[in-house]
Design a protein around this motif. Structure first.
Motif, PDB file in Angstrom:
ATOM      1  N   TRP A  13      78.091 -42.592 -52.618  1.00 30.92           N
ATOM      2  CA  TRP A  13      78.407 -43.699 -51.713  1.00 30.92           C
ATOM      3  C   TRP A  13      77.189 -44.617 -51.649  1.00 30.92           C
ATOM      4  O   TRP A  13      76.062 -44.161 -51.479  1.00 30.92           O
ATOM      5  CB  TRP A  13      78.734 -43.180 -50.324  1.00 30.92           C
ATOM      6  CG  TRP A  13      79.055 -44.293 -49.379  1.00 30.92           C
ATOM      7  CD1 TRP A  13      78.214 -44.874 -48.479  1.00 30.92           C
ATOM      8  CD2 TRP A  13      80.300 -44.969 -49.252  1.00 30.92           C
ATOM      9  NE1 TRP A  13      78.867 -45.866 -47.805  1.00 30.92           N
ATOM     10  CE2 TRP A  13      80.140 -45.957 -48.247  1.00 30.92           C
ATOM     11  CE3 TRP A  13      81.531 -44.851 -49.893  1.00 30.92           C
ATOM     12  CZ2 TRP A  13      81.171 -46.801 -47.873  1.00 30.92           C
ATOM     13  CZ3 TRP A  13      82.562 -45.701 -49.508  1.00 30.92           C
ATOM     14  CH2 TRP A  13      82.382 -46.648 -48.511  1.00 30.92           C
ATOM     15  N   VAL A  14      77.412 -45.909 -51.791  1.00 30.88           N
ATOM     16  CA  VAL A  14      76.335 -46.889 -51.779  1.00 30.88           C
ATOM     17  C   VAL A  14      76.562 -47.864 -50.630  1.00 30.88           C
ATOM     18  O   VAL A  14      77.632 -48.460 -50.521  1.00 30.88           O
ATOM     19  CB  VAL A  14      76.278 -47.664 -53.116  1.00 30.88           C
ATOM     20  CG1 VAL A  14      75.211 -48.736 -53.057  1.00 30.88           C
ATOM     21  CG2 VAL A  14      76.031 -46.723 -54.267  1.00 30.88           C
ATOM     22  N   ASP A  15      75.559 -48.003 -49.757  1.00 28.21           N
ATOM     23  CA  ASP A  15      75.607 -48.998 -48.691  1.00 28.21           C
ATOM     24  C   ASP A  15      74.954 -50.264 -49.206  1.00 28.21           C
ATOM     25  O   ASP A  15      73.740 -50.327 -49.395  1.00 28.21           O
ATOM     26  CB  ASP A  15      74.850 -48.507 -47.447  1.00 28.21           C
ATOM     27  CG  ASP A  15      75.603 -47.416 -46.717  1.00 28.21           C
ATOM     28  OD1 ASP A  15      76.840 -47.495 -46.651  1.00 28.21           O
ATOM     29  OD2 ASP A  15      74.961 -46.483 -46.229  1.00 28.21           O
ATOM     30  N   GLY A  16      75.761 -51.273 -49.457  1.00 32.26           N
ATOM     31  CA  GLY A  16      75.249 -52.518 -49.996  1.00 32.26           C
ATOM     32  C   GLY A  16      74.997 -53.552 -48.922  1.00 32.26           C
ATOM     33  O   GLY A  16      75.163 -53.304 -47.725  1.00 32.26           O
ATOM     34  N   GLU A  17      74.596 -54.717 -49.353  1.00 28.97           N
ATOM     35  CA  GLU A  17      74.314 -55.824 -48.444  1.00 28.97           C
ATOM     36  C   GLU A  17      75.590 -56.408 -47.847  1.00 28.97           C
ATOM     37  O   GLU A  17      75.586 -56.939 -46.749  1.00 28.97           O
ATOM     38  CB  GLU A  17      73.562 -56.930 -49.199  1.00 28.97           C
ATOM     39  CG  GLU A  17      72.197 -56.505 -49.693  1.00 28.97           C
ATOM     40  CD  GLU A  17      71.184 -56.398 -48.571  1.00 28.97           C
ATOM     41  OE1 GLU A  17      71.223 -57.228 -47.653  1.00 28.97           O
ATOM     42  OE2 GLU A  17      70.356 -55.470 -48.622  1.00 28.97           O
ATOM     43  N   SER A  18      76.684 -56.335 -48.597  1.00 28.80           N
ATOM     44  CA  SER A  18      77.957 -56.889 -48.128  1.00 28.80           C
ATOM     45  C   SER A  18      79.079 -55.916 -48.465  1.00 28.80           C
ATOM     46  O   SER A  18      78.862 -54.898 -49.120  1.00 28.80           O
ATOM     47  CB  SER A  18      78.217 -58.242 -48.794  1.00 28.80           C
ATOM     48  OG  SER A  18      78.375 -58.068 -50.184  1.00 28.80           O
ATOM     49  N   GLU A  19      80.283 -56.250 -48.019  1.00 30.03           N
ATOM     50  CA  GLU A  19      81.426 -55.370 -48.273  1.00 30.03           C
ATOM     51  C   GLU A  19      81.718 -55.248 -49.768  1.00 30.03           C
ATOM     52  O   GLU A  19      82.154 -54.212 -50.234  1.00 30.03           O
ATOM     53  CB  GLU A  19      82.660 -55.922 -47.557  1.00 30.03           C
ATOM     54  CG  GLU A  19      83.863 -55.014 -47.647  1.00 30.03           C
ATOM     55  CD  GLU A  19      85.052 -55.553 -46.873  1.00 30.03           C
ATOM     56  OE1 GLU A  19      86.159 -55.471 -47.399  1.00 30.03           O
ATOM     57  OE2 GLU A  19      84.851 -56.053 -45.757  1.00 30.03           O
ATOM     58  N   SER A  20      81.427 -56.297 -50.528  1.00 30.51           N
ATOM     59  CA  SER A  20      81.760 -56.282 -51.951  1.00 30.51           C
ATOM     60  C   SER A  20      80.876 -55.339 -52.767  1.00 30.51           C
ATOM     61  O   SER A  20      81.259 -54.925 -53.853  1.00 30.51           O
ATOM     62  CB  SER A  20      81.674 -57.696 -52.537  1.00 30.51           C
ATOM     63  OG  SER A  20      80.344 -58.160 -52.485  1.00 30.51           O
ATOM     64  N   ASP A  21      79.680 -54.995 -52.264  1.00 30.57           N
ATOM     65  CA  ASP A  21      78.841 -54.062 -53.011  1.00 30.57           C
ATOM     66  C   ASP A  21      78.581 -52.768 -52.247  1.00 30.57           C
ATOM     67  O   ASP A  21      77.603 -52.081 -52.464  1.00 30.57           O
ATOM     68  CB  ASP A  21      77.530 -54.715 -53.457  1.00 30.57           C
ATOM     69  CG  ASP A  21      76.703 -55.242 -52.298  1.00 30.57           C
ATOM     70  OD1 ASP A  21      77.143 -55.143 -51.154  1.00 30.57           O
ATOM     71  OD2 ASP A  21      75.601 -55.766 -52.555  1.00 30.57           O
ATOM     72  N   THR A  22      79.494 -52.434 -51.340  1.00 31.08           N
ATOM     73  CA  THR A  22      79.450 -51.181 -50.599  1.00 31.08           C
ATOM     74  C   THR A  22      80.635 -50.329 -51.033  1.00 31.08           C
ATOM     75  O   THR A  22      81.739 -50.824 -51.172  1.00 31.08           O
ATOM     76  CB  THR A  22      79.530 -51.431 -49.079  1.00 31.08           C
ATOM     77  OG1 THR A  22      78.404 -52.191 -48.680  1.00 31.08           O
ATOM     78  CG2 THR A  22      79.570 -50.135 -48.299  1.00 31.08           C
TER      79      THR A  22
END
Length: 50
Positions: A13-22
């Motif tokens: 699971w990756v927590d990104g800067e925005s919904e598109s990269d999470t």
């Protein structure tokens, strides 16, 4: 038990800067599939329930 993304040790699971990269990513195949132009196929497989 069947082999799928939910039982794979490479799934992360990756927590990104925005919904598109999470979301989930595959550390084993992501770079190769991206290089082959198959990233959307990988992302669709990660979202499947089966």
């Amino acid at each position: 038990m069947s082999k799928n993304c939910n039982t794979c040790k490479w799934l992360e699971w990756v927590d990104g800067e925005s919904e598109s990269d999470t979301g989930f990513t595959c550390n084993k195949r992501h770079q190769q599939m991206w290089a082959d132009g198959r990233e959307q196929e990988l992302l669709d497989n990660l979202e499947r329930d089966d």
